[in-house]
Scaffold this motif. Structure first.
Motif, PDB file in Angstrom:
ATOM      1  N   LYS A   8       0.862  -1.175   0.000  1.00  0.00           N
ATOM      2  CA  LYS A   8       0.000   0.000   0.000  1.00  0.00           C
ATOM      3  C   LYS A   8       0.903   1.231   0.000  1.00  0.00           C
ATOM      4  CE  LYS A   8      -4.101   1.899   0.480  1.00  0.00           C
ATOM      5  NZ  LYS A   8      -4.909   2.088  -0.676  1.00  0.00           N
ATOM      6  N   CYS A  10       1.455   5.552  -0.627  1.00  0.00           N
ATOM      7  CA  CYS A  10       0.891   6.903  -0.662  1.00  0.00           C
ATOM      8  C   CYS A  10       1.938   7.841  -1.243  1.00  0.00           C
ATOM      9  CB  CYS A  10       0.497   7.371   0.735  1.00  0.00           C
ATOM     10  SG  CYS A  10      -0.203   9.042   0.767  1.00  0.00           S
ATOM     11  N   VAL A  28     -16.411  11.686  -3.030  1.00  0.00           N
ATOM     12  CA  VAL A  28     -15.651  10.539  -2.536  1.00  0.00           C
ATOM     13  C   VAL A  28     -16.386   9.273  -2.979  1.00  0.00           C
ATOM     14  CG1 VAL A  28     -14.900   9.306  -0.460  1.00  0.00           C
ATOM     15  CG2 VAL A  28     -14.627  11.796  -0.607  1.00  0.00           C
ATOM     16  N   GLY A  29     -15.640   8.348  -3.569  1.00  0.00           N
ATOM     17  CA  GLY A  29     -16.209   7.110  -4.093  1.00  0.00           C
ATOM     18  C   GLY A  29     -16.408   7.117  -5.599  1.00  0.00           C
ATOM     19  N   LYS A  54     -10.712   8.910  -3.122  1.00  0.00           N
ATOM     20  CA  LYS A  54     -10.690   8.285  -1.794  1.00  0.00           C
ATOM     21  C   LYS A  54     -11.000   9.279  -0.684  1.00  0.00           C
ATOM     22  CE  LYS A  54      -7.777   5.930   1.529  1.00  0.00           C
ATOM     23  NZ  LYS A  54      -6.618   5.080   1.733  1.00  0.00           N
ATOM     24  N   THR A  75      -7.422  12.913  -2.760  1.00  0.00           N
ATOM     25  CA  THR A  75      -6.636  11.695  -2.901  1.00  0.00           C
ATOM     26  C   THR A  75      -7.364  10.749  -3.838  1.00  0.00           C
ATOM     27  OG1 THR A  75      -5.727  11.941  -0.683  1.00  0.00           O
ATOM     28  CG2 THR A  75      -5.572   9.759  -1.684  1.00  0.00           C
ATOM     29  N   SER A  77      -7.306   6.905  -5.395  1.00  0.00           N
ATOM     30  CA  SER A  77      -6.784   5.548  -5.258  1.00  0.00           C
ATOM     31  C   SER A  77      -6.692   4.923  -6.645  1.00  0.00           C
ATOM     32  CB  SER A  77      -7.696   4.696  -4.375  1.00  0.00           C
ATOM     33  OG  SER A  77      -7.615   5.102  -3.036  1.00  0.00           O
ATOM     34  N   ASP A  82      -2.242   5.382  -3.482  1.00  0.00           N
ATOM     35  CA  ASP A  82      -3.037   6.580  -3.233  1.00  0.00           C
ATOM     36  C   ASP A  82      -2.206   7.791  -3.619  1.00  0.00           C
ATOM     37  OD1 ASP A  82      -5.101   5.029  -2.301  1.00  0.00           O
ATOM     38  OD2 ASP A  82      -4.788   5.526  -0.183  1.00  0.00           O
TER      39      ASP A  82
END
Length: 164
Positions: A8, A10, A28-29, A54, A75, A77, A82
């Motif tokens: 993962k 960032c 978001v989403g 995200k 952010t 993803s 990210d």
């Protein structure tokens, strides 16, 4: 762009006002396709990405990570990566910067920040710090930069000027 990462990751943050504005319009989403990169020169060419929004949050100032808002971030993803996109060119130097952006730094295996060195708080939580010398606006290898108005010979451009 398809990314297959096992860790993962960032990346905080890429300063790109245009990409940020496109992200800000999303919820978001939401899925999003955009190009990220300032397009100032050959080192900042845009890269197409496809991802999911995200988080949205604040971009905090230099050492005022809890009180000094200087911009905003979104952010995206992209698989296990990210990517934080900012509307101002500030560095993430404390855990508070990540928290203000709506991120939990502890969920990442690898954190990439755009600065010359880690500040104490991030360095203390890092098992390994790696400095990557890359061309761009703050390139550290000054002997590779083109200077036009300096006295010659000058160190490090002409190594023979070094005192022995």
């Amino acid at each position: 762009m398809i990314i297959h990462a096992t860790k993962k990751v960032c990346i905080a943050a890429i300063y790109d006002k245009d990409a940020f504005e496109k992200c800000k319009e999303q919820q978001v989403g939401d899925q999003i396709d955009l190009k990220v990169g300032a397009e100032h020169d050959e080192h900042s060419k845009g890269v197409p990405i496809h991802g999911v929004v995200k988080a949205k949050g604040d971009l905090m100032g230099y050492l005022g990570a809890t009180t000094d808002k200087v911009g905003e971030v979104c952010t995206i993803s992209i698989g296990n990566i990210d990517l934080v996109i900012a509307n101002s060119g500030e560095s993430f130097i404390t855990i508070g910067h990540f928290e203000a952006a709506g991120l939990d730094i502890s969920e990442y295996d690898i954190v990439v920040v755009k600065q010359g060195y880690l500040f104490d708080e991030l360095s203390a939580m890092s098992e390994l710090d790696i400095l990557a010398l890359t061309p761009g606006a703050t390139y550290q290898l000054i002997e590779e930069l083109e200077f036009k108005h300096i006295p010659r010979p000058s160190y490090p451009f002409e190594k023979e000027t070094m005192l022995k």
